[in-house]
Structure formats: C-alpha cells, structure tokens
Design an enzyme around this catalytic site. Structure first.
Site, PDB file in Angstrom:
ATOM      1  N   CYS A 120      61.087  83.959  19.706  1.00  0.00           N
ATOM      2  CA  CYS A 120      60.388  82.790  20.206  1.00  0.00           C
ATOM      3  C   CYS A 120      58.914  82.824  19.833  1.00  0.00           C
ATOM      4  O   CYS A 120      58.467  82.115  18.944  1.00  0.00           O
ATOM      5  CB  CYS A 120      60.573  82.859  21.725  1.00  0.00           C
ATOM      6  SG  CYS A 120      60.279  81.407  22.590  1.00  0.00           S
TER       7      CYS A 120
HETATM    8  N1  SAJ Z   1      53.733  90.675  24.670  1.00  0.00           N
HETATM    9  C1  SAJ Z   1      52.559  91.413  24.547  1.00  0.00           C
HETATM   10  N2  SAJ Z   1      51.559  91.231  25.445  1.00  0.00           N
HETATM   11  C2  SAJ Z   1      51.691  90.329  26.484  1.00  0.00           C
HETATM   12  C3  SAJ Z   1      52.893  89.595  26.591  1.00  0.00           C
HETATM   13  C4  SAJ Z   1      53.903  89.781  25.681  1.00  0.00           C
HETATM   14  O1  SAJ Z   1      52.421  92.225  23.622  1.00  0.00           O
HETATM   15  O2  SAJ Z   1      50.753  90.198  27.285  1.00  0.00           O
HETATM   16  C5  SAJ Z   1      54.781  90.820  23.664  1.00  0.00           C
HETATM   17  C6  SAJ Z   1      56.104  91.277  24.227  1.00  0.00           C
HETATM   18  O3  SAJ Z   1      56.163  92.692  24.249  1.00  0.00           O
HETATM   19  C7  SAJ Z   1      57.092  90.689  23.227  1.00  0.00           C
HETATM   20  C8  SAJ Z   1      56.412  89.407  22.769  1.00  0.00           C
HETATM   21  O4  SAJ Z   1      55.027  89.550  23.099  1.00  0.00           O
HETATM   22  O5  SAJ Z   1      57.267  91.541  22.121  1.00  0.00           O
HETATM   23  C9  SAJ Z   1      56.975  88.154  23.444  1.00  0.00           C
HETATM   24  O6  SAJ Z   1      56.978  88.437  24.808  1.00  0.00           O
HETATM   25  P1  SAJ Z   1      57.220  87.265  25.926  1.00  0.00           P
HETATM   26  O7  SAJ Z   1      56.958  87.878  27.260  1.00  0.00           O
HETATM   27  O8  SAJ Z   1      56.483  86.055  25.541  1.00  0.00           O
HETATM   28  O9  SAJ Z   1      58.782  87.087  25.883  1.00  0.00           O
HETATM   29  P2  SAJ Z   1      59.700  85.969  25.228  1.00  0.00           P
HETATM   30  O10 SAJ Z   1      59.646  86.025  23.762  1.00  0.00           O
HETATM   31  O11 SAJ Z   1      61.019  86.133  25.889  1.00  0.00           O
HETATM   32  O12 SAJ Z   1      59.017  84.601  25.670  1.00  0.00           O
HETATM   33  C10 SAJ Z   1      59.638  83.794  26.638  1.00  0.00           C
HETATM   34  C11 SAJ Z   1      59.017  82.444  26.439  1.00  0.00           C
HETATM   35  N3  SAJ Z   1      59.729  81.483  27.228  1.00  0.00           N
HETATM   36  C12 SAJ Z   1      60.020  80.287  26.663  1.00  0.00           C
HETATM   37  O13 SAJ Z   1      59.673  79.968  25.548  1.00  0.00           O
HETATM   38  C13 SAJ Z   1      60.790  79.352  27.498  1.00  0.00           C
HETATM   39  C14 SAJ Z   1      57.544  82.507  26.845  1.00  0.00           C
HETATM   40  O14 SAJ Z   1      57.004  81.177  26.807  1.00  0.00           O
HETATM   41  C15 SAJ Z   1      57.395  83.052  28.231  1.00  0.00           C
HETATM   42  O15 SAJ Z   1      56.004  83.134  28.535  1.00  0.00           O
HETATM   43  C16 SAJ Z   1      57.987  84.453  28.248  1.00  0.00           C
HETATM   44  O16 SAJ Z   1      59.392  84.324  27.938  1.00  0.00           O
HETATM   45  C17 SAJ Z   1      57.839  85.095  29.619  1.00  0.00           C
HETATM   46  O17 SAJ Z   1      56.805  84.831  30.266  1.00  0.00           O
HETATM   47  O18 SAJ Z   1      58.708  85.894  29.971  1.00  0.00           O
END
Ligand code: SAJ
Length: 434
Positions: free
Chosen positions: A275
């Site tokens: 995503c």
């Molecule tokens: N990550 C970081 N630092 C952060 C947050 C995330 O390095 O502060 C990394 C994570 O380790 C991962 C990547 O970024 O590798 C993406 O992480 P994510 O928490 O955004 O997870 P996703 O990809 O599952 O994103 C989804 C998204 N949801 C939708 O699109 C509906 C995102 O918008 C949400 O914010 C996220 O879930 C969530 O908050 O769990």
C-alpha cells in the site's frame, strides 16, 4: 432522466435488504465487505478468478485475518462465491475490489480493474449500480471504467450507475473497521453518487459524499502519500540524528509532547507493504502526464529506499567494533514481515537487508514466527525458532520487524551484539540503534 420511481425502487430494495449484491475480488478489501453486507442481511455473490478462494468461501474457510470461519456460520448461506462473471446479470449492484499494483517500472498497473470492468460490462443490465473501490489514480473511474461500461450502448446515470468509493481497510486493525471508518463516496452523476451512498448506508456509520470520482481517487492517494512522506521524514531525521550523535527516538518522543500540529511517525529499515510504498507513485505518475513533477513523493521514495542500505552499514559498523567483517559473520535477522504481527512480506525492507547481507557473504538466518519460510532469489530460507539458541548462535542480531514475540522478551541479554531498527530492544553496551 431517472424516474423518481426507479430511484425509489432501488433505495427500497437496498433498505429492505432485497437488493442482490456482488463483490468482484475477494481479497483483503473485498471479502470483509462481502461478509459485512451478508451479515446485515443481503444476498451476496463474491466473484473471484482464484478458484481456491472461491472454494474457501463456499466451504466457510477463513483465509484472511479479518474474516474468521465463525463469521460464515452467522450469514446462513447468504454469502456465495463463484468464478462465473455471468452471475453479474442477476445483481442490483456490483462493487469492484481488485488489486492495483505497481508495474516493474513503477507505473500503475490497472489491468485487473480493466479486466473486471470488461467482464462486468459483458453482463451489465439496465438499472445496475457499479462501484469501483480499488485504490487508483485520478481519472480511472471516468476515463477508463466508464467508457468500458458505456460500450454496451447504455447511458450512465440513466441506464446504469457508476460510483467510486475507495477502500480504507487496515487488515488486523481492531479499532477501525469498514463499519466505523468514514467512507468517501462519489458518482459520475448525482444519481450515481446518491445510489452509491444508499448502497453503503446499511453498513457504514459515516458516509462522506464528494463532488467527483477524481476527488475521491485523489483523497485516497493523498492519505497514503501523507504516510509515506512522513515516514520518510522520520527516516531522514534518523540519518541526521546519527550524524549529530543523538537518539532519534528521544527526539521524536520529545517532539510528540507538542499537543497540536504534530503526528509522530518513526524511522525503520524502510517502507513495506502493498500500500504505502506503492500508492504515492500513482499520483506522481498521473501528474507527470500534466508536466508536473511531484518532488516530495520522489524524494520520500529515495529516502525510504535508502534505509536498507543504511541498516546494512550500521550492521557493518557494529561488527567492525568487534573486529569482524560482514563476510563470514553469523547474522540473525528478526522479522521479515513488512510490519508487526502480520504474515505479509510484500515489499518488506527486511528482504532487501537480507539480500544485501547475503551478497556480502554474511552467514544469514532469519526468525519470524509469522513467516515460516520464504524464497529469496532462487533460494528457500526457513525461519529458525525464536529463543536463546537462535540469539547465541549469532555474531549480530538485527531487529527489523517489531513482532510482539520479540518486544517483551528476556532473550535479549543472551545476544553478543544487536542492531535495533525499531527501538524495542532494552538499551545496553552491545545494542546499536538506528
Ligand atoms: N512504517 C514506518 N514508520 C512508521 C509507520 C510505518 O517505518 O511510523 C513502515 C511499516 O513498518 C511498514 C510501512 O511503513 O513497513 C507501512 O506501514 P503502515 O503502518 O502504513 O501499514 P500498511 O501498509 O498496512 O498501511 C495501512 C494503510 N491503510 C489503508 O490504506 C486503508 C495506512 O493508511 C494505515 O495508516 C496503516 O495501515 C495503519 O495505520 O495501520
């Protein structure tokens, strides 16, 4: 012009749960949506080309964290699945939830959306509502899907209706569900939007109508671009704090005390998932067609893509302090999933770290309770069990994914050397943090 009687009839069929609904694409967005519609009383047909998914749904077997086997018991057979698009002809509304990956050259691949729209168009009937949910670039609904559906000679807003309502599913999130996450809704015409709102009203608490599909398509991209750019900012802060000789984690915790206009994001080994690393490039690609270069999106990608290189350098520096090169050193990587407590390794930065360490002839093992084995290049690797044996084997333990199993563990004191990319390992003389 649609007669008010016809509009009323659609609303009544939905309100009475008599409308026959279809969901194309039974993945992490489509299957939970199909299940929720069935749970509130609709007769739902899931359509997917993957026969194993169709069999699983037909047999009530769970293959997604958000749809347990028990939920099938609660819908009394109202949720069925098929690979046959011909069933579209029996439906009042069809929602398309198919993937929109990036191609190898990082351009949007909407081939699944086009294929789904063409298959629906072959069986389109008067009065049907079609809604696209897939995350995609602005213009997809009106410039790509609409012409495909109009090939049938029907007029949108009169003979059929087309809406766009982006998915905001966060797999495994216990706080935010389809029901309580506000839903953006748009339509090619006012009646299209109105019917799309009517469709979601029985399952979504807050519906947010917007003026056009392009606004909804762009809002969804902006949500995820916001996250990717802020993660890149946190990663760049880590690179800066490393040079300043201060803790990036302490800096962020300090900044977080500001009660307004600050939203903490954290550094890590890079950006994973299907995503956040993908979606911003839809926007950048689309705006290049207008001669505009989305500098922040491109710069964020460069910073995030650099993090695995930076982590490998931190590992090399930590080993160097012990007089060891990466070559020949025993390296245990903790976590190959892209984020905590998921099975998914798509775009996981851990795999890039692993690849680079293998390239430098490190003796690499990984441990991930959520990922029993993986293919890297043409080599299959198996997860080693988490515990003291795994840690004592290693010259250097690298914490990449903060799975719960790793965070509150007493195993850490057995480690000779640790590189912690997530600030979860108790501090110590042998612990190096990014
Ligand atoms: N990550 C970081 N630092 C952060 C947050 C995330 O390095 O502060 C990394 C994570 O380790 C991962 C990547 O970024 O590798 C993406 O992480 P994510 O928490 O955004 O997870 P996703 O990809 O599952 O994103 C989804 C998204 N949801 C939708 O699109 C509906 C995102 O918008 C949400 O914010 C996220 O879930 C969530 O908050 O769990």
């Amino acid at each position: 012009m649609v007669s008010s009687a016809a509009a009323g009839a659609f609303d009544e069929r939905v309100a009475a749960r008599q409308a026959k609904l279809g969901i194309v694409g039974l993945g992490y967005a489509g299957l939970p949506l199909a299940m929720l519609f069935a749970e509130v009383g609709f007769d739902v047909t899931g359509i997917d080309l993957d026969e194993s998914r169709v069999r699983a749904v037909s047999e009530g077997r769970s293959y997604l964290v958000d749809v347990s086997a028990e939920r099938y018991d609660g819908v009394d057979g109202r949720l069925r699945a098929t690979t046959d698009y011909g069933r579209v002809a029996e439906l009042d509304a069809v929602t398309i939830c198919v993937p929109t990956p990036l191609s190898k050259t990082r351009t949007p691949d909407i081939s699944y959306v086009v294929a789904a729209a063409e298959a629906v168009a072959r069986h389109l009937r008067d009065g049907q509502l079609v809604v696209l949910q897939s995350t995609t670039y602005p213009g997809t609904t009106e410039d790509i899907v609409l012409p495909i559906l109009e090939r049938s000679g029907r007029e949108v807003g009169v003979d059929f209706f087309l809406g766009y309502a982006p998915e905001r599913v966060d797999p495994g999130n216990k706080d935010w569900s389809i029901r309580n996450t506000p839903k953006l809704v748009a339509g090619v015409t006012d009646e299209c939007r109105r019917r799309t709102e009517a469709l979601y009203r029985p399952i979504v608490e807050t519906i947010v109508p917007v003026s056009s599909p392009a606004v909804a398509e762009t809002a969804k991209l902006h949500e995820n671009t916001f996250r990717a750019v802020n993660i890149a900012l946190a990663n760049e802060l880590a690179l800066m704090c490393d040079r300043l000789g201060i803790s990036v984690w302490e800096v962020i915790e300090a900044a977080k005390t500001k009660p307004f206009a600050f939203l903490a994001h954290y550094p890590g080994p890079g950006l994973g998932g299907d995503c956040i690393p993908v979606v911003p490039h839809f926007l950048a690609w689309r705006l290049r067609e207008y001669g505009y270069s989305a500098q922040l999106i491109d710069a964020a990608h460069e910073v995030n893509a650099h993090m695995p290189v930076y982590v490998v350098q931190k590992i090399a520096d930590a080993l160097n302090d012990s007089g060891k090169p990466i070559k020949g050193s025993r390296l245990l990587l903790l976590g190959v999933a892209y984020k905590a407590d998921v099975h998914d390794t798509r775009e996981s930065p851990s795999l890039e770290v692993m690849r680079r360490l293998l390239e430098r002839s490190g003796e690499v093992r990984y441990c991930d309770p959520w990922v029993p084995d993986l293919e890297l290049g043409d080599v299959r690797h198996e997860s080693v069990p988490w515990g003291r044996d795994a840690v004592t084997w290693a010259d250097c333990v690298v914490l990449l994914t903060p799975h719960r199993a790793f965070v509150d563990s007493a195993v850490w004191e057995a480690a000779k050397l640790v590189v912690d990319t997530r600030n979860v390992v108790p501090p110590g003389p042998n612990v190096h943090s990014i």
